[in-house]
Motif scaffolding. Structure first.
Motif, mmCIF file in Angstrom:
data_model
loop_
_atom_site.group_PDB
_atom_site.id
_atom_site.type_symbol
_atom_site.label_atom_id
_atom_site.label_comp_id
_atom_site.label_asym_id
_atom_site.label_seq_id
_atom_site.Cartn_x
_atom_site.Cartn_y
_atom_site.Cartn_z
ATOM 1 N N MET A 280 44.280 35.719 41.189
ATOM 2 C CA MET A 280 44.388 35.144 39.848
ATOM 3 C C MET A 280 43.315 35.723 38.933
ATOM 4 O O MET A 280 43.580 36.068 37.765
ATOM 5 N N LEU A 281 42.078 35.867 39.431
ATOM 6 C CA LEU A 281 41.009 36.452 38.618
ATOM 7 C C LEU A 281 41.320 37.910 38.276
ATOM 8 O O LEU A 281 41.052 38.363 37.155
ATOM 9 N N ASP A 282 41.879 38.630 39.237
ATOM 10 C CA ASP A 282 42.237 40.028 38.969
ATOM 11 C C ASP A 282 43.302 40.121 37.879
ATOM 12 O O ASP A 282 43.277 41.039 37.048
ATOM 13 N N GLU A 283 44.244 39.179 37.871
ATOM 14 C CA GLU A 283 45.267 39.161 36.819
ATOM 15 C C GLU A 283 44.623 38.947 35.447
ATOM 16 O O GLU A 283 45.001 39.604 34.458
ATOM 17 N N LEU A 284 43.649 38.041 35.381
ATOM 18 C CA LEU A 284 42.949 37.810 34.113
ATOM 19 C C LEU A 284 42.163 39.051 33.690
ATOM 20 O O LEU A 284 42.107 39.394 32.499
ATOM 21 N N LEU A 285 41.555 39.726 34.658
ATOM 22 C CA LEU A 285 40.787 40.929 34.342
ATOM 23 C C LEU A 285 41.689 42.023 33.792
ATOM 24 O O LEU A 285 41.365 42.688 32.800
ATOM 25 N N VAL A 286 42.843 42.227 34.421
ATOM 26 C CA VAL A 286 43.792 43.241 33.943
ATOM 27 C C VAL A 286 44.242 42.911 32.527
ATOM 28 O O VAL A 286 44.332 43.801 31.660
ATOM 29 N N LEU A 287 44.521 41.638 32.260
ATOM 30 C CA LEU A 287 44.926 41.211 30.912
ATOM 31 C C LEU A 287 43.841 41.531 29.901
ATOM 32 O O LEU A 287 44.110 42.095 28.824
ATOM 33 N N MET A 288 42.598 41.188 30.219
ATOM 34 C CA MET A 288 41.501 41.414 29.281
ATOM 35 C C MET A 288 41.279 42.903 29.037
ATOM 36 O O MET A 288 41.101 43.337 27.879
ATOM 37 N N LEU A 289 41.275 43.702 30.113
ATOM 38 C CA LEU A 289 41.063 45.136 29.944
ATOM 39 C C LEU A 289 42.167 45.767 29.102
ATOM 40 O O LEU A 289 41.907 46.662 28.290
ATOM 41 N N HIS A 290 43.396 45.293 29.281
ATOM 42 C CA HIS A 290 44.505 45.810 28.466
ATOM 43 C C HIS A 290 44.279 45.491 27.001
ATOM 44 O O HIS A 290 44.451 46.365 26.129
ATOM 45 N N GLU A 291 43.893 44.263 26.709
ATOM 46 C CA GLU A 291 43.690 43.869 25.316
ATOM 47 C C GLU A 291 42.493 44.570 24.690
ATOM 48 O O GLU A 291 42.429 44.736 23.479
ATOM 49 N N LEU A 292 41.533 44.977 25.527
ATOM 50 C CA LEU A 292 40.360 45.694 25.022
ATOM 51 C C LEU A 292 40.554 47.206 25.043
ATOM 52 O O LEU A 292 39.602 47.959 24.862
ATOM 53 N N ASP A 293 41.809 47.644 25.279
ATOM 54 C CA ASP A 293 42.144 49.062 25.288
ATOM 55 C C ASP A 293 41.359 49.816 26.358
ATOM 56 O O ASP A 293 40.846 50.905 26.126
ATOM 57 N N MET A 294 41.268 49.204 27.541
ATOM 58 C CA MET A 294 40.518 49.820 28.630
ATOM 59 C C MET A 294 41.400 50.148 29.825
ATOM 60 O O MET A 294 40.907 50.351 30.939
ATOM 61 N N ASP A 295 42.702 50.190 29.629
ATOM 62 C CA ASP A 295 43.608 50.508 30.743
ATOM 63 C C ASP A 295 43.276 51.879 31.325
ATOM 64 O O ASP A 295 43.187 52.868 30.595
ATOM 65 N N GLY A 296 43.082 51.931 32.615
ATOM 66 C CA GLY A 296 42.889 53.207 33.293
ATOM 67 C C GLY A 296 41.538 53.848 33.118
ATOM 68 O O GLY A 296 41.318 54.964 33.579
ATOM 69 N N VAL A 297 40.593 53.185 32.451
ATOM 70 C CA VAL A 297 39.251 53.743 32.274
ATOM 71 C C VAL A 297 38.461 53.526 33.555
ATOM 72 O O VAL A 297 38.264 52.383 33.992
ATOM 73 N N ALA A 298 38.000 54.600 34.175
ATOM 74 C CA ALA A 298 37.367 54.502 35.497
ATOM 75 C C ALA A 298 36.089 53.669 35.464
ATOM 76 O O ALA A 298 35.848 52.853 36.341
ATOM 77 N N ASP A 299 35.257 53.878 34.474
ATOM 78 C CA ASP A 299 33.982 53.152 34.382
ATOM 79 C C ASP A 299 34.077 52.059 33.329
ATOM 80 O O ASP A 299 33.230 51.948 32.439
ATOM 81 N N ALA A 300 35.109 51.245 33.417
ATOM 82 C CA ALA A 300 35.390 50.238 32.388
ATOM 83 C C ALA A 300 34.216 49.297 32.162
ATOM 84 O O ALA A 300 33.888 48.960 31.018
ATOM 85 N N ALA A 301 33.561 48.843 33.239
ATOM 86 C CA ALA A 301 32.463 47.899 33.094
ATOM 87 C C ALA A 301 31.328 48.514 32.279
ATOM 88 O O ALA A 301 30.749 47.860 31.392
ATOM 89 N N ASP A 302 30.994 49.776 32.557
ATOM 90 C CA ASP A 302 29.913 50.437 31.814
ATOM 91 C C ASP A 302 30.291 50.648 30.353
ATOM 92 O O ASP A 302 29.469 50.456 29.449
#
Length: 428
Positions: A280-302
């Motif tokens: 469930m947390l991973d689903e929320l993370l994927v949603l947030m990264l998508h909305e922040l235009d971070m899909d597929g970015v390897a170093d997304a956290a940085d």
């Protein structure tokens, strides 16, 4: 002498309480971890060490039934045997420790009240392969130091029940034990005894996150297993009645193939339950990264941390600033989505319901959109903008009307945009 008096002193009772807590908290440690000779150590030596009720067996220290290996210096085997018989005769119900102590007071034993608690706990721990344990009539997978207090204040609050496991049931338990060892490790099940397997299964459920224990968003086959574990009050009923009947109906544990089917389904359900919260947390993370235009970015956290540092404390919006601060934390390779979801749901994770997570999803999307707008306005506060607004205007021949579209480009996409621009310029 400290405990066999009619009214033991307060110091004696304190020592007894300390010993009882050590008995459940420090098992498998020589002398229960006690050093020196405090009063509780004296009680341990007199009641457990000299009687050989607690001794090394193989590589482990454990509570032992008197007479095992013909070792019984205090001649307690008849007491244990009489207690076993009493519990067998009452196997259809739970029996309070107070009832057991009544048996001990009567002839031919005449055991003084002062030592009941220590000997009673030693009996229960030595007979774990046959005893289910209950606190105030609710099944418990493990003894705790809280039980020491109850045992002294009112032994009627502690109950046990004698269980005899049929051969088919043992096959079922062996399979469940293998599943738990696979998922939890070799130490997950204290021994091969049936009750330890039952306790470990309930303990595995108790270790789940609160949301997993209450959510209705589970597969149709997993939900009833979760609910059976949640309301488990008797290991015998749980493992040999409720779980098999859930899948296979009446008399389901008599056939080897059917037993293996039950084991496989229980194992699959436990795996789903253990992984559902993280999923469930991973689903929320994927949603947030998508909305922040971070899909597929390897170093997304940085990248997110760098973007967040650039816009910290400039929005004037407490909730948005809190979201930005969470993105700016040095969280390694993974964003702490649980903390962000708690902010979005306005509740700590331990209190989440399904409705709270629905609200969190909506709020995370809203936070992400506001964050992107904030980046485009960062220049207002003298910060380097991390997103750049662009527009493309197209005129069609001699037509006077135009078509335009505005969009934003983040820093990490800027190089790709420049390469596209260069390609277009070369083609003109």
């Amino acid at each position: 002498e400290l405990l066999i008096r009619v009214s033991p002193s307060s110091n004696a009772n304190t020592a007894k309480n300390t010993l009882l807590k050590a008995m459940v908290a420090s098992e498998d440690i020589e002398r229960l971890g006690m050093t020196g000779l405090p009063a509780e150590a004296g009680l341990f030596i007199s009641l457990l060490e000299k009687t050989e009720l607690y001794r090394r067996v193989g590589r482990k220290w454990k509570y032992v039934v008197p007479g095992t290996d013909d070792i019984d210096p205090a001649e307690l085997a008849p007491l244990w045997s009489a207690t076993d018989d009493f519990l067998r005769k009452n196997a259809q119900r739970v029996v309070t420790l107070g009832e057991i102590f009544d048996v001990w007071r009567d002839p031919p034993f005449g055991i003084k009240d002062g030592v009941h608690a220590v000997l009673g706990l030693a009996y229960a721990l030595s007979r774990r392969d046959h005893l289910a344990y209950y606190r105030q009539h609710v099944f418990q997978p493990l003894w705790t130091d809280y039980d020491a207090d109850l045992l002294i204040n009112d032994p009627k609050d502690i109950q046990v029940r004698w269980l005899e496991i049929p051969a088919a049931g043992r096959k079922l338990l062996d399979g469940v034990r293998d599943v738990l060892i696979e998922l939890e490790g070799a130490d997950a099940v204290a021994s091969t005894s049936p009750l330890d397997v039952a306790r470990a299964l309930v303990a595995s459920f108790d270790a789940l996150e609160p949301w997993t224990r209450r959510t209705s968003r589970l597969d149709a086959e997993v939900l009833p297993i979760r609910d059976i574990l949640r309301h488990a009050s008797d290991p015998n009923t749980l493992l040999f009645d409720e779980l098999p009947k859930l899948f296979l109906g009446e008399d389901s544990t008599s056939d080897g193939k059917r037993i293996r089917e039950v084991i496989a389904r229980i194992g699959a359900a436990v795996r789903v339950l253990k992984g559902r919260y993280q999923g469930m947390l991973d689903e929320l993370l994927v949603l947030m990264l998508h909305e922040l235009d971070m899909d597929g970015v390897a170093d997304a956290a940085d990248v997110l941390r760098d973007r967040a540092e650039n816009v910290k404390k400039i929005s004037g919006d407490f909730d948005l600033d809190a979201f930005v601060l969470r993105l700016a934390q040095p969280l390694g390779d993974k964003v702490d989505i649980e903390s962000i979801a708690s902010l979005a749901a306005h509740k700590p994770a331990k209190d989440w319901t399904d409705a709270d997570l629905d609200r969190a999803r909506v709020e995370i999307v809203a936070f992400a959109q506001r964050f992107i707008r904030l980046e485009a306005l960062a220049i207002v506060n003298g910060r380097k903008p991390k997103r750049h607004a662009m527009a493309v205007v197209v005129g069609m021949g001699d037509r006077k009307d135009t078509r335009s579209h505005e969009f934003a480009v983040s820093d990490h996409d800027a190089q790709a945009v420049r390469e596209v621009i260069a390609t277009v310029e070369q083609a003109m």
